[in-house]
Design a protein around this motif. Structure first.
Motif, PDB file in Angstrom:
ATOM      1  N   GLY A 153       0.805  -1.213   0.000  1.00 25.06           N
ATOM      2  CA  GLY A 153       0.000   0.000   0.000  1.00 25.06           C
ATOM      3  C   GLY A 153       0.834   1.257   0.000  1.00 25.06           C
ATOM      4  N   GLY A 154       2.037   1.174  -0.520  1.00 23.25           N
ATOM      5  CA  GLY A 154       2.907   2.339  -0.584  1.00 23.25           C
ATOM      6  C   GLY A 154       3.736   2.577   0.660  1.00 23.25           C
ATOM      7  N   LYS A 155       3.504   1.846   1.737  1.00 22.53           N
ATOM      8  CA  LYS A 155       4.286   1.999   2.963  1.00 22.53           C
ATOM      9  C   LYS A 155       5.317   0.883   3.032  1.00 22.53           C
ATOM     10  CE  LYS A 155       0.583   4.240   5.588  1.00 22.53           C
ATOM     11  NZ  LYS A 155      -0.239   4.231   6.825  1.00 22.53           N
ATOM     12  N   GLY A 156       6.588   1.276   3.195  1.00 21.20           N
ATOM     13  CA  GLY A 156       7.625   0.253   3.117  1.00 21.20           C
ATOM     14  C   GLY A 156       8.777   0.463   4.066  1.00 21.20           C
ATOM     15  N   VAL A 157       9.691  -0.497   4.036  1.00 18.24           N
ATOM     16  CA  VAL A 157      10.921  -0.433   4.818  1.00 18.24           C
ATOM     17  C   VAL A 157      12.090  -0.843   3.924  1.00 18.24           C
ATOM     18  CG1 VAL A 157       9.850  -0.850   7.063  1.00 18.24           C
ATOM     19  CG2 VAL A 157      10.614  -2.789   5.662  1.00 18.24           C
ATOM     20  N   LEU A 158      13.251  -0.264   4.242  1.00 16.56           N
ATOM     21  CA  LEU A 158      14.511  -0.662   3.620  1.00 16.56           C
ATOM     22  C   LEU A 158      15.309  -1.403   4.684  1.00 16.56           C
ATOM     23  CD1 LEU A 158      16.989  -0.595   1.684  1.00 16.56           C
ATOM     24  CD2 LEU A 158      17.462   1.707   2.579  1.00 16.56           C
ATOM     25  N   SER A 159      15.704  -2.625   4.361  1.00 16.46           N
ATOM     26  CA  SER A 159      16.497  -3.427   5.293  1.00 16.46           C
ATOM     27  C   SER A 159      17.820  -3.807   4.650  1.00 16.46           C
ATOM     28  CB  SER A 159      15.732  -4.694   5.697  1.00 16.46           C
ATOM     29  OG  SER A 159      15.537  -5.533   4.559  1.00 16.46           O
ATOM     30  N   ALA A 160      18.747  -4.300   5.471  1.00 18.36           N
ATOM     31  CA  ALA A 160      20.041  -4.771   4.963  1.00 18.36           C
ATOM     32  C   ALA A 160      20.625  -5.765   5.953  1.00 18.36           C
ATOM     33  CB  ALA A 160      20.999  -3.608   4.747  1.00 18.36           C
ATOM     34  N   GLU A 161      21.570  -6.572   5.470  1.00 19.73           N
ATOM     35  CA  GLU A 161      22.295  -7.488   6.345  1.00 19.73           C
ATOM     36  C   GLU A 161      23.371  -6.711   7.098  1.00 19.73           C
ATOM     37  OE1 GLU A 161      21.932 -10.704   6.915  1.00 19.73           O
ATOM     38  OE2 GLU A 161      20.332 -11.152   5.474  1.00 19.73           O
ATOM     39  N   VAL A 162      23.345  -6.803   8.439  1.00 13.28           N
ATOM     40  CA  VAL A 162      24.338  -6.153   9.294  1.00 13.28           C
ATOM     41  C   VAL A 162      24.873  -7.208  10.257  1.00 13.28           C
ATOM     42  CG1 VAL A 162      24.816  -4.308  10.941  1.00 13.28           C
ATOM     43  CG2 VAL A 162      23.100  -3.961   9.138  1.00 13.28           C
ATOM     44  N   ASP A 163      26.146  -7.534  10.146  1.00 11.60           N
ATOM     45  CA  ASP A 163      26.762  -8.565  11.004  1.00 11.60           C
ATOM     46  C   ASP A 163      25.976  -9.870  10.972  1.00 11.60           C
ATOM     47  OD1 ASP A 163      28.809  -6.862  11.791  1.00 11.60           O
ATOM     48  OD2 ASP A 163      27.661  -6.076  13.482  1.00 11.60           O
ATOM     49  N   GLY A 164      25.521 -10.249   9.780  1.00  8.73           N
ATOM     50  CA  GLY A 164      24.863 -11.532   9.615  1.00  8.73           C
ATOM     51  C   GLY A 164      23.391 -11.545   9.931  1.00  8.73           C
ATOM     52  N   ALA A 165      22.808 -10.430  10.366  1.00  9.82           N
ATOM     53  CA  ALA A 165      21.375 -10.374  10.684  1.00  9.82           C
ATOM     54  C   ALA A 165      20.719  -9.290   9.835  1.00  9.82           C
ATOM     55  CB  ALA A 165      21.166 -10.080  12.168  1.00  9.82           C
ATOM     56  N   ARG A 166      19.490  -9.533   9.399  1.00  8.91           N
ATOM     57  CA  ARG A 166      18.773  -8.526   8.616  1.00  8.91           C
ATOM     58  C   ARG A 166      18.113  -7.528   9.558  1.00  8.91           C
ATOM     59  NH1 ARG A 166      17.761  -7.127   3.676  1.00  8.91           N
ATOM     60  NH2 ARG A 166      19.091  -8.841   2.988  1.00  8.91           N
ATOM     61  N   VAL A 167      18.347  -6.253   9.284  1.00 14.54           N
ATOM     62  CA  VAL A 167      17.856  -5.173  10.135  1.00 14.54           C
ATOM     63  C   VAL A 167      17.062  -4.184   9.285  1.00 14.54           C
ATOM     64  CG1 VAL A 167      18.503  -3.288  11.689  1.00 14.54           C
ATOM     65  CG2 VAL A 167      19.865  -5.397  11.649  1.00 14.54           C
ATOM     66  N   ASP A 168      15.870  -3.796   9.767  1.00 14.37           N
ATOM     67  CA  ASP A 168      15.117  -2.726   9.122  1.00 14.37           C
ATOM     68  C   ASP A 168      15.810  -1.392   9.438  1.00 14.37           C
ATOM     69  OD1 ASP A 168      13.282  -4.533   8.192  1.00 14.37           O
ATOM     70  OD2 ASP A 168      11.805  -4.148   9.779  1.00 14.37           O
ATOM     71  N   LEU A 169      16.257  -0.700   8.394  1.00  6.06           N
ATOM     72  CA  LEU A 169      17.035   0.523   8.601  1.00  6.06           C
ATOM     73  C   LEU A 169      16.161   1.773   8.608  1.00  6.06           C
ATOM     74  CD1 LEU A 169      20.113  -0.271   6.316  1.00  6.06           C
ATOM     75  CD2 LEU A 169      19.912  -0.567   8.797  1.00  6.06           C
TER      76      LEU A 169
END
Length: 451
Positions: free
Chosen positions: A289-305
């Motif tokens: 619905g147009g609302k989102g998150v950008l995540s990335a792998e940080v030290d082996g764990a995925r984190v919502d940034l």
């Protein structure tokens, strides 16, 4: 006879001129086109401090892809030419200075340099007018590995540059040093993978590939990493690209409609410095619905940034959203060492998804190759051998042949002149000829002279 000599001499001189032209033709001068690269210039440290200090109470902004790096401003996407140790290069981007409640309002944009040997001139568009801002000297223009560069050239304010500062500085004062680089242009070749990606995107309904994601984290974060505290740097890997103000992550694949999209990208950016070692890897975006998150792998764990809101609009064969505002998530606060708090504004996003084979992705600021210090040549110029695509340079035979023609022509002209002088002298010294006597051969006509 003098006329005949003159005609012969003229013909030989013409031949010599032709030989000289062969020499010029044999070594044509061709300018190399330049692309990619960066120009780093901090304007003047005291001016930056004044703008943001308690007197001016102002601010500094960058735009059009310009960024900050170690206190300097980085301009990008070089274009121009290089020939015979001289370069003329244009760069893109702007930096905006504002202070004194708007009484100080300066934009420095699209700098360019004209440089030859170890000196040149820096030009800048000041509020829209091109100005010769500074005289440059000291840095030597060198070429290495297909990249030309100058490091740390001294910059001296010109009279026109002083006027641009409204008299805040006087002509002759030192500005921050200037470093710049550019790559010798090479025509890009379309890759088979790119064609397959575009075709796949075109034939599937919601399945997409070849998408890109641009995000700079945050300007103040990059300033912190490259500044006097962290004294660090950042590097990109695994397909990510550094555009100075943004990092581009590539090969995004997944599904996408205007409001719902899920895309995983390739690439990593690593920040290192004093007590700093952070790598963001394989970013992904998910939106409903147009609302989102950008995540990335940080030290082996995925984190919502960061979180954001954006619908993708179809344009020129792309689904695209530009300058999308982002806010730091609670989970990402420790990622940046508490430097920011949840809800703080981070850098905006650009999302671009190709839908057709001929879709053109938004251009990324091109910083070119890292300048490489030229190594001193160990080759003897006197014995160096040039080569063409066939392995032999035409200079190898054209130059000697042309020299032979030149030397032969010169020798022939000298001989004719000397011969004419001797004949004139002999005629002047001879007694008046007896009209009844038989003619005798002159010394010039003897076989010994002619042989």
């Amino acid at each position: 006879m003098p006329h005949a000599i003159a005609r012969m001499a003229g013909a030989l001189i013409t031949a010599a001129a032709v030989a000289a032209s062969l020499l010029l033709w044999a070594a044509p001068a061709s300018a190399a086109d330049l692309s990619g690269g960066r120009l780093d210039w901090g304007v003047k440290e005291s001016f930056r401090s004044y703008i943001t200090g308690p007197i001016a109470k102002g601010e500094i902004q960058t735009g059009d892809g310009a960024s900050t790096s170690g206190g300097a401003y980085r301009f990008h996407s070089a274009s121009g030419s290089y020939e015979g140790g001289s370069a003329s290069i244009d760069y893109q981007g702007w930096v905006y200075f504002w202070g004194h409640d708007g009484e100080l309002d300066l934009t420095f944009a699209n700098p360019s340099v004209e440089y030859s040997g170890s000196s040149g001139t820096l030009y800048v568009y000041v509020n829209g007018s091109r100005t010769d801002m500074a005289s440059l000297s000291g840095g030597s223009l060198s070429e290495s590995g297909g990249t030309i560069s100058v490091s740390g050239a001294s910059a001296t304010l010109t009279a026109n540059g002083a006027a641009a500062f409204a008299g805040y500085y006087e002509a002759g004062q030192a500005l921050d040093p200037v470093s710049f680089s550019a790559d010798v242009a090479a025509a890009p070749e379309p890759t088979e993978a790119a064609s397959e990606t575009a075709t796949e995107a075109e034939t599937e309904t919601d399945e997409v590939a070849g998408a890109v994601l641009d995000w700079g984290v945050r300007t103040s974060w990059r300033d912190y990493v490259s500044g006097n505290i962290a004294e660090g740097e950042w590097t990109v890997a695994d397909g990510a690209a550094d555009g100075g103000a943004v990092f581009r992550f590539t090969e995004g694949a997944g599904t996408a409609t205007a409001t719902d999209y899920e895309l995983a990208y390739q690439g990593a950016v690593t920040f290192t410095g004093n007590d700093l070692d952070l790598t963001l890897t394989a970013p992904a975006i998910t939106a409903t619905g147009g609302k989102g998150v950008l995540s990335a792998e940080v030290d082996g764990a995925r984190v919502d940034l960061v979180s954001f809101e954006a619908e993708l609009a179809e344009r020129d064969g792309l689904l695209v959203a530009e300058e999308v505002p982002t806010q730091l998530t609670e989970a990402a606060v420790p990622v940046f060492g508490g430097y920011y708090q949840a809800g703080d504004a981070m850098d905006p996003l650009l999302i671009a998804v190709p839908l057709t084979a001929d879709a053109v992705l938004p251009a990324l600021p091109d910083l070119g190759s890292e300048p490489v210090e030229a190594e001193p040549s160990t080759e003897n110029p006197a014995t160096a051998t040039a080569a063409t695509d066939d392995g032999v340079d035409p200079l190898v035979w054209i130059v000697p042949a042309a020299l032979v023609v030149l030397l032969g022509a010169a020798a022939a002209i000298v001989a004719l002149v000397q011969r004419a002088k001797r004949k004139q002298q002999a005629e002047a010294e001879a007694p008046p000829a007896d009209e009844t006597s038989e003619p005798t051969a002159s010394e010039e006509d003897t076989p010994a002279e002619n042989g």
